[in-house]
Scaffold this motif. Structure first.
Motif, mmCIF file in Angstrom:
data_model
loop_
_atom_site.group_PDB
_atom_site.id
_atom_site.type_symbol
_atom_site.label_atom_id
_atom_site.label_comp_id
_atom_site.label_asym_id
_atom_site.label_seq_id
_atom_site.Cartn_x
_atom_site.Cartn_y
_atom_site.Cartn_z
ATOM 1 N N THR A 1 10.586 2.003 11.475
ATOM 2 C CA THR A 1 11.563 1.542 10.486
ATOM 3 C C THR A 1 11.239 2.106 9.117
ATOM 4 N N GLN A 2 9.976 2.044 8.725
ATOM 5 C CA GLN A 2 9.557 2.585 7.434
ATOM 6 C C GLN A 2 9.871 4.080 7.359
ATOM 7 N N GLN A 3 9.586 4.806 8.419
ATOM 8 C CA GLN A 3 9.854 6.244 8.440
ATOM 9 C C GLN A 3 11.347 6.521 8.354
ATOM 10 N N VAL B 1 6.295 6.714 0.260
ATOM 11 C CA VAL B 1 7.404 5.868 0.710
ATOM 12 C C VAL B 1 8.352 6.690 1.577
ATOM 13 N N THR C 1 7.588 -1.279 13.183
ATOM 14 C CA THR C 1 7.560 -1.337 11.721
ATOM 15 C C THR C 1 7.381 0.054 11.141
ATOM 16 N N LYS C 2 6.471 0.818 11.705
ATOM 17 C CA LYS C 2 6.225 2.180 11.225
ATOM 18 C C LYS C 2 7.478 3.037 11.395
ATOM 19 N N GLY D 1 7.111 7.215 4.946
ATOM 20 C CA GLY D 1 6.900 5.996 5.714
ATOM 21 C C GLY D 1 5.452 5.560 5.749
ATOM 22 N N ASP D 2 4.634 6.125 4.866
ATOM 23 C CA ASP D 2 3.208 5.793 4.832
ATOM 24 C C ASP D 2 2.891 4.619 3.921
ATOM 25 N N GLN D 3 3.839 4.225 3.093
ATOM 26 C CA GLN D 3 3.624 3.108 2.168
ATOM 27 C C GLN D 3 4.891 2.280 2.110
ATOM 28 N N TRP D 4 4.730 0.973 2.060
ATOM 29 C CA TRP D 4 5.856 0.049 1.992
ATOM 30 C C TRP D 4 5.748 -0.700 0.676
ATOM 31 N N PHE E 1 11.746 -1.126 -4.279
ATOM 32 C CA PHE E 1 12.884 -0.604 -3.510
ATOM 33 C C PHE E 1 14.176 -0.696 -4.319
ATOM 34 N N GLY F 1 12.489 5.723 4.782
ATOM 35 C CA GLY F 1 11.953 6.770 3.898
ATOM 36 C C GLY F 1 12.696 8.079 4.049
#
Length: 75
Positions: free
Chosen positions: A11-13, A47, A8-9, A50-53, A59, A16
């Motif tokens: 993917t977020q990174q 965002v 998940t992290k 990747g530190d905040q979703w 979005f 972002g």
């Protein structure tokens, strides 16, 4: 569970980083995109890192502010 958290992290990174590339290619600032998407420059930065979703509506607002038509390409 730890593997899923890492996925998940990552993917977020990735998303972002793609958002940051798009913003920079348009020579836009965090502040201007933040204002246009009804959020703050600080939130935009988190965002992009990747530190905040944020919620889905944020979005969509960021995508609209970036004039981006293919959000699935962020993946």
């Amino acid at each position: 569970m730890l593997g899923m958290e890492n996925d998940t992290k990552t993917t977020q990174q990735s998303i972002g980083a793609a958002m940051r590339r798009i913003r920079r290619s348009q020579r836009e600032t965090l502040c201007r995109i933040g204002v246009a998407s009804n959020t703050t420059a600080a939130t935009m930065s988190r965002v992009e890192l990747g530190d905040q979703w944020p919620p889905a509506e944020t979005f969509f607002a960021i995508g609209a502010a970036l004039k981006y038509r293919k959000p699935s390409a962020w993946l």
